[in-house]
Every structure is written in structure tokens, then in C-alpha cells.
Design a protein around this motif. Structure first.
Motif, short mmCIF file in Angstrom:
data_model
loop_
_atom_site.label_atom_id
_atom_site.label_comp_id
_atom_site.label_asym_id
_atom_site.label_seq_id
_atom_site.Cartn_x
_atom_site.Cartn_y
_atom_site.Cartn_z
N ALA A 76 38.37 60.72 80.31
CA ALA A 76 37.43 61.24 81.42
C ALA A 76 36.14 60.14 81.49
O ALA A 76 35.86 59.52 80.63
CB ALA A 76 36.96 62.71 81.15
N LEU A 107 32.69 67.08 74.49
CA LEU A 107 31.66 66.36 73.77
C LEU A 107 31.09 65.02 74.41
O LEU A 107 31.08 63.82 73.75
CB LEU A 107 32.15 66.00 72.35
CG LEU A 107 32.75 67.18 71.37
CD1 LEU A 107 33.44 66.61 70.36
CD2 LEU A 107 31.13 67.74 71.03
N CYS A 108 31.00 65.01 75.74
CA CYS A 108 30.74 64.04 76.47
C CYS A 108 29.44 63.07 76.01
O CYS A 108 29.72 61.73 76.01
CB CYS A 108 30.44 64.41 77.95
SG CYS A 108 31.56 65.54 78.56
#
Ligand code: FES
Length: 137
Positions: A76, A107-108
Motif C-alpha cells: 500500500a 502500521l503505516c
């Protein structure tokens, strides 16, 4: 869900149960064995050939167990920006793993992230990911 019978029972009575069952069996056992195909066909009143045809049509399903550790890299946007492509390159070159993709592990801000086996890991670089894969074997 660990047992084949439990997986089948969980989808009993549902409309179009075959694909959900196959996905759950693949997730639980890492592949869909001939024994599983036989049991699913029997439970859904289908022929083995019909179930086998669906299993072989979709790339997500495998009929043989693969002993390599499973690594699902987050592809992503945030993890892309944080360098997941370097991890892909490293795994392609040196690490024997089953590579897959997920789109966000939540956990971007700590990416790039990946699921190694059943565990989520963040702040990965090629070295730490290679070590995690080795530990999972
Ligand atoms: S974008 Fe990778 S964890 Fe969310």
C-alpha cells in the motif's frame, strides 16, 4: 480454525460456500490436499473434478504443501513510500520465501511492513527481513 471439518461446517448453509471454504483451508493448512478436496466435494455434493477445477483455476490455491516461509509484503501507499520495493528486490535475490502481498497492515507510519508467517513486522530493511525469514524456517 484448525480442522477441515470445522471449516466446512462453518460455511454450511451459506450461499456459495465453495470459495470461502477453499480460502479458509488454504489459510489453515497452506495448501488444499486431495483429502480436503474429497471432503469438500462430499460435503457440498459436488464432484471431485468440480472442486479440483476451482482449486486449479485460482492462483491463490495450491494443492501441494510449500515448506518455504510465507512473507506478505505491504504494497500500500505508505509502505511504497517507505521503500518496500527494496525489500522485494532483496527477497527475490537471496531469500527463499513464498512472496505475497497485502494492502496495509495498520502500521503505516512504521513501514515498510510485512507479515512473516503469522506475525506482523514493521521498520523492515532487507537485512532484518532476511533474518526474520531465516528464523521462521
Ligand atoms: S501502508 Fe503498509 S502498513 Fe499501512
Amino acid at each position: 480454525m484448525e480442522r477441515l471439518e470445522d471449516i466446512i461446517a462453518a460455511h454450511a448453509g451459506r450461499e456459495g460456500p465453495l470459495l470461502p471454504i477453499l480460502h479458509d483451508v488454504q489459510a489453515a493448512f497452506g495448501h488444499i490436499s486431495e483429502e480436503a478436496i474429497r471432503a469438500i466435494a462430499s460435503a457440498l455434493n459436488l464432484s471431485r473434478a468440480e472442486v479440483h477445477g476451482v482449486v486449479s483455476f485460482y492462483h491463490d490455491f495450491a494443492t501441494d504443501a510449500d515448506p518455504r516461509p510465507q512473507v506478505k509484503l505491504c504494497r500500500a501507499e505508505a509502505c511504497q513510500a517507505r521503500g518496500v520495493d527494496a525489500l522485494v528486490a532483496a527477497l527475490d535475490e537471496s531469500v527463499r520465501a513464498q512472496l505475497g502481498t497485502v494492502y496495509c497492515l495498520g502500521l503505516c507510519s512504521a513501514g515498510p511492513s510485512a507479515l512473516v508467517g503469522d506475525t506482523v513486522h514493521a521498520r523492515l530493511d532487507p537485512t532484518t527481513l532476511s533474518e526474520l525469514v531465516e528464523q521462521t524456517k
